[in-house]
Design a protein around this motif. Structure first.
Motif, PDB file in Angstrom:
ATOM      1  N   LEU A 131      57.503   8.368  68.880  1.00  0.00           N
ATOM      2  CA  LEU A 131      58.477   7.806  67.956  1.00  0.00           C
ATOM      3  C   LEU A 131      59.325   8.916  67.341  1.00  0.00           C
ATOM      4  CD1 LEU A 131      59.570   5.298  66.472  1.00  0.00           C
ATOM      5  CD2 LEU A 131      57.850   5.743  64.687  1.00  0.00           C
ATOM      6  N   PHE A 132      60.651   8.763  67.411  1.00  0.00           N
ATOM      7  CA  PHE A 132      61.589   9.690  66.784  1.00  0.00           C
ATOM      8  C   PHE A 132      62.409   8.936  65.740  1.00  0.00           C
ATOM      9  CE2 PHE A 132      60.782  11.387  71.001  1.00  0.00           C
ATOM     10  CZ  PHE A 132      60.557  12.732  70.757  1.00  0.00           C
ATOM     11  N   THR A 133      62.523   9.511  64.546  1.00  0.00           N
ATOM     12  CA  THR A 133      63.284   8.871  63.482  1.00  0.00           C
ATOM     13  C   THR A 133      64.271   9.859  62.870  1.00  0.00           C
ATOM     14  OG1 THR A 133      61.667   9.460  61.768  1.00  0.00           O
ATOM     15  CG2 THR A 133      61.342   7.368  62.924  1.00  0.00           C
ATOM     16  N   GLY A 134      65.405   9.333  62.427  1.00  0.00           N
ATOM     17  CA  GLY A 134      66.405  10.180  61.781  1.00  0.00           C
ATOM     18  C   GLY A 134      67.240   9.355  60.818  1.00  0.00           C
ATOM     19  N   GLN A 135      67.636   9.983  59.705  1.00  0.00           N
ATOM     20  CA  GLN A 135      68.478   9.330  58.714  1.00  0.00           C
ATOM     21  C   GLN A 135      69.596  10.278  58.299  1.00  0.00           C
ATOM     22  OE1 GLN A 135      64.922   9.555  57.757  1.00  0.00           O
ATOM     23  NE2 GLN A 135      64.637   7.801  59.115  1.00  0.00           N
ATOM     24  N   LEU A 136      70.769   9.690  57.981  1.00  0.00           N
ATOM     25  CA  LEU A 136      71.922  10.480  57.576  1.00  0.00           C
ATOM     26  C   LEU A 136      72.708   9.738  56.512  1.00  0.00           C
ATOM     27  CD1 LEU A 136      73.870  12.931  58.116  1.00  0.00           C
ATOM     28  CD2 LEU A 136      75.076  11.409  59.701  1.00  0.00           C
ATOM     29  N   SER A 137      73.177  10.474  55.503  1.00  0.00           N
ATOM     30  CA  SER A 137      74.049   9.917  54.477  1.00  0.00           C
ATOM     31  C   SER A 137      74.854  11.059  53.862  1.00  0.00           C
ATOM     32  CB  SER A 137      73.238   9.194  53.394  1.00  0.00           C
ATOM     33  OG  SER A 137      72.366  10.103  52.729  1.00  0.00           O
ATOM     34  N   GLY A 138      75.876  10.694  53.098  1.00  0.00           N
ATOM     35  CA  GLY A 138      76.669  11.729  52.431  1.00  0.00           C
ATOM     36  C   GLY A 138      78.100  11.774  52.916  1.00  0.00           C
ATOM     37  N   SER A 139      78.740  12.936  52.788  1.00  0.00           N
ATOM     38  CA  SER A 139      80.157  13.055  53.104  1.00  0.00           C
ATOM     39  C   SER A 139      80.469  14.384  53.784  1.00  0.00           C
ATOM     40  CB  SER A 139      81.003  12.930  51.834  1.00  0.00           C
ATOM     41  OG  SER A 139      80.727  14.000  50.947  1.00  0.00           O
ATOM     42  N   LEU A 140      81.575  14.370  54.513  1.00  0.00           N
ATOM     43  CA  LEU A 140      82.048  15.575  55.202  1.00  0.00           C
ATOM     44  C   LEU A 140      83.570  15.558  55.175  1.00  0.00           C
ATOM     45  CD1 LEU A 140      81.580  18.083  57.048  1.00  0.00           C
ATOM     46  CD2 LEU A 140      81.678  16.511  58.991  1.00  0.00           C
ATOM     47  N   ILE A 175      85.794  23.592  55.369  1.00  0.00           N
ATOM     48  CA  ILE A 175      84.843  22.519  55.678  1.00  0.00           C
ATOM     49  C   ILE A 175      83.959  22.300  54.457  1.00  0.00           C
ATOM     50  CG2 ILE A 175      82.967  21.730  57.181  1.00  0.00           C
ATOM     51  CD1 ILE A 175      84.048  23.529  59.361  1.00  0.00           C
ATOM     52  N   GLU A 176      83.887  21.061  54.006  1.00  0.00           N
ATOM     53  CA  GLU A 176      83.053  20.722  52.852  1.00  0.00           C
ATOM     54  C   GLU A 176      82.026  19.676  53.279  1.00  0.00           C
ATOM     55  OE1 GLU A 176      85.297  20.252  49.006  1.00  0.00           O
ATOM     56  OE2 GLU A 176      86.993  20.257  50.404  1.00  0.00           O
ATOM     57  N   SER A 177      80.793  20.103  53.415  1.00  0.00           N
ATOM     58  CA  SER A 177      79.729  19.198  53.830  1.00  0.00           C
ATOM     59  C   SER A 177      78.770  18.932  52.670  1.00  0.00           C
ATOM     60  CB  SER A 177      78.947  19.791  55.009  1.00  0.00           C
ATOM     61  OG  SER A 177      77.822  18.989  55.316  1.00  0.00           O
ATOM     62  N   ASN A 178      78.536  17.671  52.445  1.00  0.00           N
ATOM     63  CA  ASN A 178      77.540  17.253  51.454  1.00  0.00           C
ATOM     64  C   ASN A 178      76.709  16.132  52.081  1.00  0.00           C
ATOM     65  OD1 ASN A 178      76.105  16.949  49.060  1.00  0.00           O
ATOM     66  ND2 ASN A 178      77.634  15.622  48.143  1.00  0.00           N
ATOM     67  N   LEU A 179      75.997  16.521  53.124  1.00  0.00           N
ATOM     68  CA  LEU A 179      75.238  15.564  53.911  1.00  0.00           C
ATOM     69  C   LEU A 179      73.745  15.666  53.619  1.00  0.00           C
ATOM     70  CD1 LEU A 179      77.014  16.011  57.370  1.00  0.00           C
ATOM     71  CD2 LEU A 179      77.254  14.067  55.809  1.00  0.00           C
ATOM     72  N   ALA A 180      73.099  14.515  53.647  1.00  0.00           N
ATOM     73  CA  ALA A 180      71.643  14.457  53.546  1.00  0.00           C
ATOM     74  C   ALA A 180      71.106  14.008  54.899  1.00  0.00           C
ATOM     75  CB  ALA A 180      71.217  13.480  52.450  1.00  0.00           C
TER      76      ALA A 180
END
Length: 240
Positions: A131-140, A175-180
């Motif tokens: 099982l592989f899991t991944g989550q992403l949220s935020g802004s770029l 580049i402005e990354s604010n990713l979780a």
């Protein structure tokens, strides 16, 4: 192509009989308007097609997908909530001029701002029992993706049009990354932001000369291939 060759021969034959002022004001300015006008229309059509394809703005309130690619071996479930992407069709022409006497095209084109925000996105994949899991949220946000430079053109009565030299410069202002981001329940947010905010801009700055050189060669090769195809098929070509 035949129309262009005829016009070129006509101008060449009569250039010595025309006053220099007339040549510069009438022929040069008209030729420049034709070339730059065609390029501007092509860029406008590209921007229009991006919008019509629903890519700018791209708004996804909620999307879910679940499927099996190899029954009992590979299953995937993914979801997206509150995704917004803008700026792809906002193509700014900062400079575009063509010199008929020098056969030189100078350009400066940019995407002022690409903005991506994701409320939440994730994937769960079962691959051969793992099982592989991944989550992403935020802004770029990516500010001022710019392509500028100069293209010099050869015009031959028999050989047609070809790109003699290309000097292109590719730059990204910020580049402005604010990713979780999480993968397998491990938090990689700091690493991802560090790569996007610091590492990639440093790489672009350190290797800018190599990037520009390779990009220039690619543009020249692709441009000459397209021009060769157009000449072979008998299309009318003014500039690439």
């Amino acid at each position: 192509m035949k129309v262009f060759v005829f016009a070129f021969l006509l101008v060449t034959a009569g250039v010595n009989a025309l006053p220099q002022q007339y040549f510069e004001d009438e022929y040069s300015s008209r030729d420049e308007r034709i070339v730059t006008g065609n390029i501007r229309r092509a860029i406008e059509e590209l921007a229009k097609s991006i919008k019509e394809a629903g890519l700018d703005p791209l708004d996804i309130d909620k999307f879910e997908f679940e499927g099996s690619f190899a029954p009992d071996f590979v299953t995937v479930k993914t979801y997206i909530e509150s995704l917004e992407f803008t700026g792809l069709s906002n193509i700014a022409i900062n400079r575009l001029d063509y010199g008929a006497l020098t056969n030189r095209l100078r350009f400066d084109i940019s995407l002022p701002l690409l903005s991506l925000s994701v409320g939440e996105a994730g994937v769960n994949a079962n691959i051969f029992g793992t099982l592989f899991t991944g989550q992403l949220s935020g802004s770029l946000k990516i500010t001022q993706i710019r392509l500028a430079g100069e293209i010099r053109v050869n015009i031959g009565i028999i050989s047609g049009i070809s790109l003699r030299s290309v000097d292109a410069n590719f730059r990204v202002q910020r580049i402005e990354s604010n990713l979780a981001m999480k993968f397998q329940d491990e938090d990689y947010s700091e690493l991802v932001d560090s790569i996007l905010n610091e590492t990639i801009p440093q790489i672009l700055e350190i290797y800018k000369d190599e990037i520009d050189k390779n990009l220039s060669e690619i543009i020249k090769e692709v441009g000459n291939q397209l021009l060769g195809k157009s000449v072979t098929t008998g299309d009318q070509v003014l500039i690439a």
